[in-house]
Structures are given as C-alpha cells and as structure tokens.
Design a protein around this motif. Sequence first.
Motif, mmCIF file in Angstrom:
data_model
loop_
_atom_site.group_PDB
_atom_site.id
_atom_site.type_symbol
_atom_site.label_atom_id
_atom_site.label_comp_id
_atom_site.label_asym_id
_atom_site.label_seq_id
_atom_site.Cartn_x
_atom_site.Cartn_y
_atom_site.Cartn_z
ATOM 1 N N LEU A 166 0.891 -1.321 -0.062
ATOM 2 C CA LEU A 166 -0.056 0.008 0.036
ATOM 3 C C LEU A 166 0.844 1.249 0.164
ATOM 4 O O LEU A 166 0.716 2.265 -0.923
ATOM 5 N N ARG A 169 2.906 1.856 -3.192
ATOM 6 C CA ARG A 169 1.924 2.563 -4.339
ATOM 7 C C ARG A 169 1.523 3.985 -4.099
ATOM 8 O O ARG A 169 1.253 4.664 -4.855
ATOM 9 N N LEU A 170 1.360 4.163 -2.699
ATOM 10 C CA LEU A 170 1.381 5.487 -2.173
ATOM 11 C C LEU A 170 2.359 6.654 -2.431
ATOM 12 O O LEU A 170 2.119 7.673 -2.276
ATOM 13 N N GLN A 207 -8.055 -2.980 3.448
ATOM 14 C CA GLN A 207 -7.908 -2.156 2.229
ATOM 15 C C GLN A 207 -7.050 -3.026 1.087
ATOM 16 O O GLN A 207 -7.449 -2.935 -0.075
ATOM 17 N N LEU A 211 -9.485 -3.747 -1.983
ATOM 18 C CA LEU A 211 -9.401 -2.857 -2.938
ATOM 19 C C LEU A 211 -8.001 -2.802 -3.639
ATOM 20 O O LEU A 211 -7.825 -2.867 -4.643
ATOM 21 N N CYS A 212 -7.146 -2.521 -2.554
ATOM 22 C CA CYS A 212 -5.555 -2.502 -3.307
ATOM 23 C C CYS A 212 -4.767 -3.812 -3.354
ATOM 24 O O CYS A 212 -3.943 -4.069 -2.799
ATOM 25 N N PRO A 217 -5.666 -3.801 -8.881
ATOM 26 C CA PRO A 217 -6.346 -3.033 -7.716
ATOM 27 C C PRO A 217 -7.339 -2.349 -8.326
ATOM 28 O O PRO A 217 -7.710 -2.045 -9.262
ATOM 29 N N CYS A 219 -8.904 0.791 -8.077
ATOM 30 C CA CYS A 219 -8.716 2.210 -7.830
ATOM 31 C C CYS A 219 -9.830 3.207 -7.856
ATOM 32 O O CYS A 219 -9.852 4.078 -7.008
ATOM 33 N N CYS A 222 -11.641 3.431 -4.596
ATOM 34 C CA CYS A 222 -10.672 3.562 -3.510
ATOM 35 C C CYS A 222 -10.691 4.846 -2.793
ATOM 36 O O CYS A 222 -10.614 5.808 -3.442
ATOM 37 N N LEU A 224 -8.286 6.102 -1.354
ATOM 38 C CA LEU A 224 -7.120 6.606 -1.658
ATOM 39 C C LEU A 224 -6.814 7.453 -2.655
ATOM 40 O O LEU A 224 -5.549 7.650 -2.786
ATOM 41 N N LEU A 225 -7.602 7.129 -3.706
ATOM 42 C CA LEU A 225 -7.084 7.588 -5.066
ATOM 43 C C LEU A 225 -6.926 9.084 -5.200
ATOM 44 O O LEU A 225 -5.721 9.226 -5.851
ATOM 45 N N CYS A 228 -3.095 9.007 -4.161
ATOM 46 C CA CYS A 228 -2.168 7.727 -4.658
ATOM 47 C C CYS A 228 -1.704 8.202 -6.242
ATOM 48 O O CYS A 228 -2.740 7.815 -7.066
ATOM 49 N N PHE A 230 0.014 6.017 -7.914
ATOM 50 C CA PHE A 230 -0.141 4.729 -8.728
ATOM 51 C C PHE A 230 -1.340 4.687 -9.316
ATOM 52 O O PHE A 230 -1.534 4.202 -10.317
ATOM 53 N N GLY A 231 -2.335 4.890 -8.149
ATOM 54 C CA GLY A 231 -3.797 4.687 -8.779
ATOM 55 C C GLY A 231 -4.036 5.649 -9.763
ATOM 56 O O GLY A 231 -4.804 5.392 -10.849
HETATM 57 S S1 SF4 Z 1 -6.014 4.153 -5.618
HETATM 58 FE FE1 SF4 Z 1 -5.477 1.952 -6.415
HETATM 59 S S2 SF4 Z 1 -3.178 1.589 -6.045
HETATM 60 FE FE2 SF4 Z 1 -3.878 3.451 -4.757
HETATM 61 S S3 SF4 Z 1 -4.241 2.575 -2.663
HETATM 62 FE FE3 SF4 Z 1 -6.288 2.704 -3.773
HETATM 63 S S4 SF4 Z 1 -6.496 0.704 -4.654
HETATM 64 FE FE4 SF4 Z 1 -4.505 0.793 -4.155
#
Ligand code: SF4
Length: 241
Positions: A166, A169-170, A207, A211-212, A217, A219, A222, A224-225, A228, A230-231
């Motif tokens: 996680l 990716r963040l 999470q 989701l992740c 994943p 995204c 999510c 956290l998008l 994030c 990566f997302g």
């Molecule tokens: S946006 Fe995607 S890659 Fe980023 S934390 Fe959420 S699920 Fe994971």
Amino acid sequence: MSQQVVVKKTPEFSESPDIFREVFERLAAHFGPLHWWPAETPFEVLVGAVLTQNTAWTNVEKAIANLKQAGALGPAELRGFARAQLEELIRPAGFFRQKAERLQLALEHLFEYHRGSLERLLAQPLETARRELLSLKGIGPETADSILLYAGSHPSFVVDAYTRRLFERLGVLSGAESYEAIRSRFMTRLPHDSDLFNEYHALIVEQCKTLCRKRAPRCRPCPLLEVCPFGQQSLAEAHSP
Ligand code: SF4
C-alpha cells in the motif's frame, strides 16, 4: 478465563496532518471501525501469530479450531501435547513441523522465565519484551510486533506485506526499506497509541484485501485515489488511447 482482545476506543491523532494521518482517516471513514485480532486470550494471539506465518488466515482458523477442540489453547494445556500431536492439530496452517517447533520453543521459554505466562513477559517495557520475543527461534519482527500489539497492548506498529504494498503505491516507501526502517517511519510519525496502531493495521489489511489487491487493484472506488500516484497513473493509462 477468556478475555476478548478488541479495539477499545476510536483513536485520535495529536500531530499535524500528514500522509500517515490522511491515509488512516480516509480508510477509517471508508471502512468504519474494525475489530482485530480475532483471539480470546493473549496466548491465543501468540499461537495465531506463529501459525499465520506464510499462510492465509483462513488456514489458521482451521488449525486454531483443532487446538480449541483438543483443549490445547492454553500454555499449561498445550504443554501436555507431544510434538507429533501438535503437528497434526496445526497441519491446516501449513509448515506444520516448523510451526510446532516454534510454538513448543516459545512455550518452554515462557515456563523457564515467566512461569508459563505470556502476560508476565508482556508486562515488561516494550523494548525489553520485544528483544525477548525476537530472541526466540522463528519469531521475527512482524510476529513479535503482532504479539506485542494484539496480546500486550504495546504501541508497536506491525509492518506486513500489505503495509509495504500500500505505502509503496502511495509513493511513501521505495520498496528497498528494511522492516525496522518502515516500522520506525510509522512510529516516529504517529502518536504511540496501541488502539491507533491496532486499528491502523486492521484498516491496511482490509484495504489491501478488498481494494488495493496485488493484481488488478480497484482504484476507482478507492478512498485513497486522490492521494495515490500509482492509482491515478493506472486510471490515466487505462483511459489513454
Ligand atoms: S488508488 Fe489503487 S493503487 Fe492506490 S491505494 Fe487505492 S487501490 Fe491501491
């Protein structure tokens, strides 16, 4: 006597906002309060922490159920079981010979130094108890920190593969950091509160399971998008011609 090991209160931050706080708050708002670890006694936490090494929790549940049914889930009770019997009971958790040895060595240590009581070991200061757990064969930092946090209510942050995935990716971790370096990042940026660390780890697990995920994943839904890279990049690439 059984004692439910659960989160007791909603933790609060006292530090200024940063990514660690933001991730917690977004996940907590999305998933709500979680109750983890699913164990009835501190000793059961230790057993579960050893059994869950390199296997899914569903397999651990089967092994724990066998131990419960056999009346082997207390230090004194488990001590009465021969290695071969123990191996058979925990076979569903995989690596059962290795794990049976680890459990019996931990048990012998408890009887030699703490009158068979994990609570006595955990009553020591955090770093003393952590050093002692880490000196036991097959107890690495993730297992030790799980026992300290979930069985001893010590504010010791647990780092696992989900945490690494996680936060890589963040963009918070590079992937090259050691266990201790990652733990230290969390421990220096967050208030030392066992309820907070307990809940934070539970949220990371949830999470990453829902989701992740490692592959594909999810995204778009999510929470956290927005923070994030990566997302955001994954979704942008998915929409590029
Ligand atoms: S946006 Fe995607 S890659 Fe980023 S934390 Fe959420 S699920 Fe994971």
